[in-house]
Design a protein around this motif. Structure first.
Motif, PDB file in Angstrom:
ATOM      1  N   SER A   1      33.551  62.761  23.377  1.00  0.00           N
ATOM      2  CA  SER A   1      33.704  61.342  23.745  1.00  0.00           C
ATOM      3  C   SER A   1      32.601  60.854  24.676  1.00  0.00           C
ATOM      4  CB  SER A   1      35.054  61.112  24.433  1.00  0.00           C
ATOM      5  OG  SER A   1      35.088  61.769  25.701  1.00  0.00           O
ATOM      6  N   GLY A   2      32.007  61.772  25.421  1.00  0.00           N
ATOM      7  CA  GLY A   2      31.013  61.376  26.424  1.00  0.00           C
ATOM      8  C   GLY A   2      31.658  60.754  27.652  1.00  0.00           C
ATOM      9  N   GLU A   3      32.983  60.862  27.765  1.00  0.00           N
ATOM     10  CA  GLU A   3      33.700  60.246  28.889  1.00  0.00           C
ATOM     11  C   GLU A   3      34.101  61.280  29.940  1.00  0.00           C
ATOM     12  OE1 GLU A   3      34.260  56.773  29.141  1.00  0.00           O
ATOM     13  OE2 GLU A   3      32.766  57.001  27.565  1.00  0.00           O
ATOM     14  N   ASN A   4      34.169  60.821  31.186  1.00  0.00           N
ATOM     15  CA  ASN A   4      34.630  61.676  32.283  1.00  0.00           C
ATOM     16  C   ASN A   4      36.152  61.539  32.393  1.00  0.00           C
ATOM     17  OD1 ASN A   4      35.233  62.971  34.640  1.00  0.00           O
ATOM     18  ND2 ASN A   4      34.049  61.626  35.967  1.00  0.00           N
ATOM     19  N   ILE A   5      36.840  62.531  31.876  1.00  0.00           N
ATOM     20  CA  ILE A   5      38.308  62.457  31.804  1.00  0.00           C
ATOM     21  C   ILE A   5      38.934  62.426  33.203  1.00  0.00           C
ATOM     22  CG2 ILE A   5      40.385  63.673  30.977  1.00  0.00           C
ATOM     23  CD1 ILE A   5      38.693  62.434  28.726  1.00  0.00           C
ATOM     24  N   TYR A   6      38.322  63.140  34.138  1.00  0.00           N
ATOM     25  CA  TYR A   6      38.875  63.188  35.498  1.00  0.00           C
ATOM     26  C   TYR A   6      38.677  61.883  36.279  1.00  0.00           C
ATOM     27  CZ  TYR A   6      40.163  68.110  35.364  1.00  0.00           C
ATOM     28  OH  TYR A   6      40.760  69.306  35.071  1.00  0.00           O
ATOM     29  N   ALA A   7      37.907  60.951  35.708  1.00  0.00           N
ATOM     30  CA  ALA A   7      37.739  59.662  36.410  1.00  0.00           C
ATOM     31  C   ALA A   7      39.051  58.874  36.412  1.00  0.00           C
ATOM     32  CB  ALA A   7      36.633  58.846  35.734  1.00  0.00           C
ATOM     33  N   CYS A   8      39.909  59.154  35.438  1.00  0.00           N
ATOM     34  CA  CYS A   8      41.181  58.412  35.336  1.00  0.00           C
ATOM     35  C   CYS A   8      42.087  58.743  36.511  1.00  0.00           C
ATOM     36  CB  CYS A   8      41.870  58.773  34.018  1.00  0.00           C
ATOM     37  SG  CYS A   8      43.579  58.178  33.938  1.00  0.00           S
ATOM     38  N   TYR A   9      42.603  57.703  37.164  1.00  0.00           N
ATOM     39  CA  TYR A   9      43.535  57.935  38.281  1.00  0.00           C
ATOM     40  C   TYR A   9      44.914  57.347  38.001  1.00  0.00           C
ATOM     41  CZ  TYR A   9      42.311  53.223  40.079  1.00  0.00           C
ATOM     42  OH  TYR A   9      42.114  51.878  40.228  1.00  0.00           O
ATOM     43  N   GLN A  10      45.194  57.193  36.703  1.00  0.00           N
ATOM     44  CA  GLN A  10      46.549  56.847  36.246  1.00  0.00           C
ATOM     45  C   GLN A  10      47.074  55.504  36.766  1.00  0.00           C
ATOM     46  OE1 GLN A  10      48.928  58.792  34.004  1.00  0.00           O
ATOM     47  NE2 GLN A  10      46.788  58.997  33.394  1.00  0.00           N
ATOM     48  N   CYS A  11      46.226  54.493  36.727  1.00  0.00           N
ATOM     49  CA  CYS A  11      46.709  53.178  37.161  1.00  0.00           C
ATOM     50  C   CYS A  11      47.591  52.530  36.093  1.00  0.00           C
ATOM     51  CB  CYS A  11      45.535  52.272  37.491  1.00  0.00           C
ATOM     52  SG  CYS A  11      44.573  51.819  36.026  1.00  0.00           S
ATOM     53  N   GLY A  12      47.397  52.931  34.833  1.00  0.00           N
ATOM     54  CA  GLY A  12      48.233  52.418  33.745  1.00  0.00           C
ATOM     55  C   GLY A  12      47.775  51.105  33.137  1.00  0.00           C
ATOM     56  N   LYS A  13      46.633  50.580  33.585  1.00  0.00           N
ATOM     57  CA  LYS A  13      46.180  49.275  33.066  1.00  0.00           C
ATOM     58  C   LYS A  13      45.858  49.347  31.576  1.00  0.00           C
ATOM     59  CE  LYS A  13      44.160  46.129  35.625  1.00  0.00           C
ATOM     60  NZ  LYS A  13      43.089  45.405  36.275  1.00  0.00           N
ATOM     61  N   CYS A  14      45.395  50.514  31.123  1.00  0.00           N
ATOM     62  CA  CYS A  14      45.083  50.666  29.690  1.00  0.00           C
ATOM     63  C   CYS A  14      46.356  50.511  28.872  1.00  0.00           C
ATOM     64  CB  CYS A  14      44.425  52.017  29.426  1.00  0.00           C
ATOM     65  SG  CYS A  14      45.306  53.419  30.154  1.00  0.00           S
ATOM     66  N   SER A  15      47.398  51.212  29.282  1.00  0.00           N
ATOM     67  CA  SER A  15      48.663  51.170  28.538  1.00  0.00           C
ATOM     68  C   SER A  15      49.278  49.779  28.586  1.00  0.00           C
ATOM     69  CB  SER A  15      49.652  52.183  29.118  1.00  0.00           C
ATOM     70  OG  SER A  15      49.124  53.483  29.031  1.00  0.00           O
TER      71      SER A  15
ATOM     72  N   CYS B   1      45.961  54.065  17.474  1.00  0.00           N
ATOM     73  CA  CYS B   1      44.884  53.359  18.194  1.00  0.00           C
ATOM     74  C   CYS B   1      43.944  52.667  17.207  1.00  0.00           C
ATOM     75  CB  CYS B   1      44.098  54.357  19.047  1.00  0.00           C
ATOM     76  SG  CYS B   1      42.582  53.653  19.719  1.00  0.00           S
ATOM     77  N   ALA B   2      43.746  51.370  17.421  1.00  0.00           N
ATOM     78  CA  ALA B   2      42.923  50.574  16.504  1.00  0.00           C
ATOM     79  C   ALA B   2      41.493  50.411  17.017  1.00  0.00           C
ATOM     80  CB  ALA B   2      43.567  49.208  16.305  1.00  0.00           C
ATOM     81  N   SER B   3      41.138  51.145  18.051  1.00  0.00           N
ATOM     82  CA  SER B   3      39.791  51.039  18.651  1.00  0.00           C
ATOM     83  C   SER B   3      39.436  49.593  18.980  1.00  0.00           C
ATOM     84  CB  SER B   3      38.736  51.635  17.702  1.00  0.00           C
ATOM     85  OG  SER B   3      39.076  52.940  17.347  1.00  0.00           O
ATOM     86  N   CYS B   4      40.398  48.907  19.595  1.00  0.00           N
ATOM     87  CA  CYS B   4      40.179  47.476  19.884  1.00  0.00           C
ATOM     88  C   CYS B   4      39.421  47.270  21.200  1.00  0.00           C
ATOM     89  CB  CYS B   4      41.513  46.750  19.937  1.00  0.00           C
ATOM     90  SG  CYS B   4      42.524  47.218  21.358  1.00  0.00           S
ATOM     91  N   PHE B   5      39.284  48.300  22.003  1.00  0.00           N
ATOM     92  CA  PHE B   5      38.556  48.292  23.280  1.00  0.00           C
ATOM     93  C   PHE B   5      39.232  47.513  24.413  1.00  0.00           C
ATOM     94  CE2 PHE B   5      35.216  48.928  20.031  1.00  0.00           C
ATOM     95  CZ  PHE B   5      34.811  50.199  20.406  1.00  0.00           C
ATOM     96  N   THR B   6      40.484  47.075  24.194  1.00  0.00           N
ATOM     97  CA  THR B   6      41.188  46.368  25.286  1.00  0.00           C
ATOM     98  C   THR B   6      41.301  47.282  26.509  1.00  0.00           C
ATOM     99  OG1 THR B   6      42.466  45.163  23.648  1.00  0.00           O
ATOM    100  CG2 THR B   6      43.320  45.133  25.890  1.00  0.00           C
ATOM    101  N   CYS B   7      41.658  48.530  26.255  1.00  0.00           N
ATOM    102  CA  CYS B   7      41.805  49.493  27.368  1.00  0.00           C
ATOM    103  C   CYS B   7      40.471  49.708  28.085  1.00  0.00           C
ATOM    104  CB  CYS B   7      42.344  50.814  26.849  1.00  0.00           C
ATOM    105  SG  CYS B   7      41.444  51.471  25.441  1.00  0.00           S
ATOM    106  N   THR B   8      39.420  49.759  27.294  1.00  0.00           N
ATOM    107  CA  THR B   8      38.084  49.996  27.851  1.00  0.00           C
ATOM    108  C   THR B   8      37.713  48.867  28.818  1.00  0.00           C
ATOM    109  OG1 THR B   8      37.551  50.950  25.720  1.00  0.00           O
ATOM    110  CG2 THR B   8      35.695  50.472  27.158  1.00  0.00           C
ATOM    111  N   ILE B   9      38.012  47.644  28.404  1.00  0.00           N
ATOM    112  CA  ILE B   9      37.685  46.481  29.248  1.00  0.00           C
ATOM    113  C   ILE B   9      38.542  46.466  30.510  1.00  0.00           C
ATOM    114  CG2 ILE B   9      37.799  43.937  29.323  1.00  0.00           C
ATOM    115  CD1 ILE B   9      37.186  44.121  26.231  1.00  0.00           C
ATOM    116  N   ARG B  10      39.811  46.887  30.371  1.00  0.00           N
ATOM    117  CA  ARG B  10      40.737  46.817  31.501  1.00  0.00           C
ATOM    118  C   ARG B  10      40.590  47.964  32.510  1.00  0.00           C
ATOM    119  NH1 ARG B  10      45.498  43.675  30.821  1.00  0.00           N
ATOM    120  NH2 ARG B  10      46.722  45.223  31.940  1.00  0.00           N
ATOM    121  N   CYS B  11      39.980  49.064  32.087  1.00  0.00           N
ATOM    122  CA  CYS B  11      39.965  50.249  32.958  1.00  0.00           C
ATOM    123  C   CYS B  11      39.078  50.051  34.191  1.00  0.00           C
ATOM    124  CB  CYS B  11      39.484  51.477  32.179  1.00  0.00           C
ATOM    125  SG  CYS B  11      39.430  52.962  33.218  1.00  0.00           S
ATOM    126  N   PRO B  12      39.647  50.130  35.397  1.00  0.00           N
ATOM    127  CA  PRO B  12      38.856  49.949  36.619  1.00  0.00           C
ATOM    128  C   PRO B  12      37.876  51.097  36.875  1.00  0.00           C
ATOM    129  CG  PRO B  12      41.117  50.531  37.165  1.00  0.00           C
ATOM    130  CD  PRO B  12      41.059  50.391  35.677  1.00  0.00           C
TER     131      PRO B  12
END
Ligand code: SF4
Ligand code: SF4
Length: 136
Positions: free
Chosen positions: A23-37, A74-85
């Motif tokens: 994915s090229g993503e840093n998984i540990y960056a997530c701090y479980q704010c829940g904004k994606c969900s 997941c429809a790869s709509c990127f809503t979560c990507t935009i919302r993730c702090p």
């Protein structure tokens, strides 16, 4: 004082590394704010929230993640990507999970299971993009 062991074993760590490298993503960056969900349009059809998927990956819980319906919904709509702090692109993480399954030559949907009638009725472009997403 009770100590909680948050370490993960080698197998769990291999799964985490694989998701990060695909994915090229840093998984540990997530701090479980829940904004994606909270913003995900597919949440009602998912068995695990997108934020739960990333939490399970942090703990290397391969089986639970690979058995979940969520990455396929997941429809790869990127809503979560935009919302993730924290700038985590969860759609790439979902794609990485799908790739791990597909690279084992496991189709999520078998083209042979689709009837000729359906094949003649469904829009060609939808079929092509579905096969790209759901088949190995
Ligand atoms: S990219 Fe996937 S997980 Fe993210 S909001 Fe869209 S459907 Fe949900
Ligand atoms: S929005 Fe980002 S930081 Fe928050 S739970 Fe989702 S992935 Fe983690």
């Amino acid at each position: 004082m009770m100590r909680i062991n948050l370490s993960i074993n080698k197998t769990q760590s291999r799964f985490l590394d694989k998701v990060e490298s695909l994915s090229g993503e840093n998984i540990y960056a997530c701090y479980q704010c829940g904004k994606c969900s909270a913003g995900c349009p597919g949440i009602s059809k998912m068995d695990l929230f997108p934020s739960e998927i990333i939490r399970l990956i942090q703990f290397g819980e391969e089986e639970e993640v690979l058995e979940s319906k969520t990455p396929w919904i997941c429809a790869s709509c990127f809503t979560c990507t935009i919302r993730c702090p924290k700038g985590v692109d969860l759609s790439k993480v979902m794609e990485a999970v799908r790739q791990i399954i597909l690279r084992k030559n496991i189709d999520h949907v078998s083209p042979l299971s689709i009837s000729k009638k359906m094949l003649s009725q469904l829009p060609q472009i939808a079929l092509v993009s579905s096969f790209r997403k759901f088949t190995s």
